[in-house]
Design an enzyme around this catalytic site. Structure first.
Site, PDB file in Angstrom:
ATOM      1  N   LYS A 112       0.811  -1.204   0.000  1.00 53.56           N
ATOM      2  CA  LYS A 112       0.000   0.000   0.000  1.00 53.56           C
ATOM      3  C   LYS A 112       0.857   1.271   0.000  1.00 53.56           C
ATOM      4  O   LYS A 112       0.421   2.325  -0.455  1.00 53.56           O
ATOM      5  CB  LYS A 112      -0.930   0.017   1.211  1.00 53.56           C
ATOM      6  CG  LYS A 112      -1.809  -1.219   1.413  1.00 53.56           C
ATOM      7  CD  LYS A 112      -2.903  -1.326   0.375  1.00 53.56           C
ATOM      8  CE  LYS A 112      -4.030  -2.281   0.779  1.00 53.56           C
ATOM      9  NZ  LYS A 112      -3.646  -3.684   0.895  1.00 53.56           N
TER      10      LYS A 112
HETATM   11  C1  LIG Z   1      -4.391  -4.802   0.469  1.00 59.73           C
HETATM   12  C2  LIG Z   1      -3.580  -6.042   0.367  1.00 59.73           C
HETATM   13  C3  LIG Z   1      -3.870  -7.037  -0.574  1.00 59.73           C
HETATM   14  C4  LIG Z   1      -5.074  -6.948  -1.490  1.00 59.73           C
HETATM   15  O1  LIG Z   1      -4.946  -5.905  -2.398  1.00 59.73           O
HETATM   16  P1  LIG Z   1      -6.240  -5.379  -3.214  1.00 59.73           P
HETATM   17  O2  LIG Z   1      -5.732  -4.212  -3.945  1.00 59.73           O
HETATM   18  O3  LIG Z   1      -7.258  -5.033  -2.174  1.00 59.73           O
HETATM   19  O4  LIG Z   1      -6.675  -6.496  -4.059  1.00 59.73           O
HETATM   20  C5  LIG Z   1      -3.015  -8.116  -0.655  1.00 59.73           C
HETATM   21  N1  LIG Z   1      -1.961  -8.254   0.171  1.00 59.73           N
HETATM   22  C6  LIG Z   1      -1.662  -7.323   1.100  1.00 59.73           C
HETATM   23  C7  LIG Z   1      -0.494  -7.541   1.991  1.00 59.73           C
HETATM   24  C8  LIG Z   1      -2.447  -6.188   1.223  1.00 59.73           C
HETATM   25  O5  LIG Z   1      -2.144  -5.273   2.147  1.00 59.73           O
END
Ligand SMILES: *Cc1c(COP(=O)(O)O)cnc(C)c1O
Length: 500
Positions: A112
């Site tokens: 993120k």
């Molecule tokens: C948010 C997240 C995901 C999923 O990502 P999306 O964009 O919601 O599909 C997968 N792995 C981790 C570690 C995340 O923080």
């Protein structure tokens, strides 16, 4: 370039407005009116540049309200050495013949950060460009990683405040501790009783509560979201798909023009949607492999064309993917339907009324051409962590393991010879308990407000993997936010925070 709502093509806004609003007023998501193409010569010259320049170029194609110079400036700051420990910030790592795109070298150790180190620049500038005298209040529901990354991205950013709600029993100990100890004068963190969908629904309710929104506005604030429904979140993610393609070409793993696959661990369909846009822009991507955990609403949908959230909700060891309503799927369906806003409205109406919808034959057929989906059970996820560690001495977190497992299933079932990149979304130290359990180290169970931190040292001793400073420092960090509230009280908390 203008942006339209997936539920009404006639609703057009500028790129700055799309970023400021987050969600369209009709409940739809903003998408660019058209998708710019990357020509082969553009691709070749991008591959000669560094990450920040590649990202700035990609973003400039979508954001006509921003100059290339502004964007390059933001990218230099967002992806600088003091924020990302590696160069490039998102390297492709080869382990035992597999490729991993590591997206977790930023300040909070999850993918993120790639978007949330950038979003504050886009949002602050959008506020300025729109001529608004308001300040931005960022309201976010998190399944674990978004919250921390958003808090870190927005902390002490002028003209902003940020409130993060997380499900009290839906995040890992380390994730919770990262948020409870968040620093910054403009931040607020609140645990909510319930799961992620309850929390996300609570936030959506605040956005659509006219009276509350007007109270918030009366205090001088414009509310917006840092969730992946915001275009400003999604756009920076397109860059690492383009950049990793370049990296593989530059290091000779592939020839430029050669098609590769990406296998993405998916929850809200944001990360994989960014890969879809990269593909739409002309990056040679053959298949997108959508990896779900036991909450396999998406992989079922990809196989059957029926989206059905009426199913048991599981709390898994990959909590950031414990989601039954994948908001960003709406953007894919809009594009695949030939931008048929009436059809999307009907699907979303079915989803809210009956919890399910079935897509038309032409959409299913389009999906079959380039998406493949499957899921990983808890047992399989743990086995994938163990196998990757035992055979390749490479430690992966449970989310990445879901993708590794599904990727191996895909290659076994299809025999596809294309190089396949597993998208690695979190540092394993964020999920010590599950990772240690998977590799067969019994460390006892963690409890108490700092449960989980003791496991960090055990994991370091067993694996020899370096502990990131941000995680090591949790041991002594001050807890600033504690306690949980029922979801009905979320709106009230927002006002208390703004007035307090
Ligand atoms: C948010 C997240 C995901 C999923 O990502 P999306 O964009 O919601 O599909 C997968 N792995 C981790 C570690 C995340 O923080």
């Amino acid at each position: 370039m203008l942006y339209v709502s997936t539920r009404n093509k006639n609703l057009r806004v500028s790129s700055a407005e799309a970023i400021l609003q987050g969600l369209a007023p009709d409940g739809g998501l903003f998408v660019p009116e058209s998708v710019p193409m990357l020509t082969e010569s553009e691709m070749l010259s991008l591959c000669k540049e560094d990450y920040a320049a590649r990202a700035a170029h990609i973003m400039s194609l979508f954001l006509s309200d921003f100059t290339k110079g502004e964007l390059e400036n933001y990218c230099r700051m967002a992806y600088s050495k003091d924020r990302f420990e590696t160069d490039p910030p998102a390297p492709v790592v080869k382990a035992g013949g597999e490729y991993y795109l590591e997206l977790w070298h930023g300040p909070t150790c999850a993918f993120k950060d790639m978007a949330l180190q950038m979003l504050p620049y886009l949002l602050s500038a959008s506020l300025e460009k729109s001529g608004s005298d308001k300040k931005a209040l960022i309201l976010t529901a998190t399944s674990g990683d978004t919250g921390k990354a958003a808090l870190e991205g927005f902390r002490d950013v002028g003209r902003t405040r940020i409130i993060v709600f997380y499900p009290a029993d839906g995040v890992s100990d380390i994730q919770a501790l990262q948020m409870k100890t968040q620093k910054g004068a403009n931040v607020f963190v609140q645990a909510v009783l319930g799961n992620f969908d309850d929390t996300q629904t609570g936030v959506k309710k605040i956005f659509s509560d006219d009276e509350l929104v007007s109270d918030i506005s009366g205090e001088g604030w414009k509310i917006t979201s840092a969730n992946s429904i915001n275009w400003g979140r999604l756009l920076p993610q397109i860059a690492y798909y383009v950049s990793s393609y370049c990296e593989m070409a530059e290091t000779g793993e592939i020839k430029i023009g050669e098609e590769i696959n990406f296998c993405v661990p998916t929850g809200n369909f944001g990360n994989i949607l960014a890969a879809y846009y990269a593909r739409r822009m002309g990056v040679p991507i053959k298949k997108l492999i959508c990896a779900s955990n036991e909450n396999n609403v998406l992989s079922d949908f990809i196989r059957t064309g029926v989206y059905d959230r009426n199913r048991k909700f599981y709390c898994t060891i990959s909590p950031s993917m414990d989601i039954l309503i994948s908001s960003n799927l709406e953007r894919l369906l809009f594009d695949l339907s030939g931008r048929d806003d009436a059809l999307i409205r009907a699907y979303m109406e079915d989803l809210s009324q009956h919890g399910r919808y079935t897509v038309a034959g032409h959409i299913k057929k389009a999906m079959d051409g380039f998406i493949w989906g499957d899921f990983s059970t808890e047992r399989e996820t743990k086995d994938a962590i163990k196998k990757t560690w035992d055979e390749n001495s490479y430690l992966i977190d449970p989310h990445t393991a879901v993708a590794a497992d599904v990727c191996r299933k895909y290659l076994k079932e299809t025999g596809d010879p294309a190089k396949t990149v597993i998208v690695s979304t979190a540092n394993p130290y964020k999920f010590c308990e599950a990772v240690l359990d998977a590799i067969g180290v019994s460390a006892g169970s963690a409890s108490g407000p700092r449960g989980g931190v003791g496991l960090i040292d055990i994991m370091r001793d067993v694996t020899g993997m370096a502990v990131p400073e941000q995680i090591a420092s949790l041991k002594n960090a001050e807890i600033r936010f504690d306690g949980s509230i029922p979801k009905e009280e979320m709106g009230k908390r927002v006002l208390e925070f703004l007035k307090g």
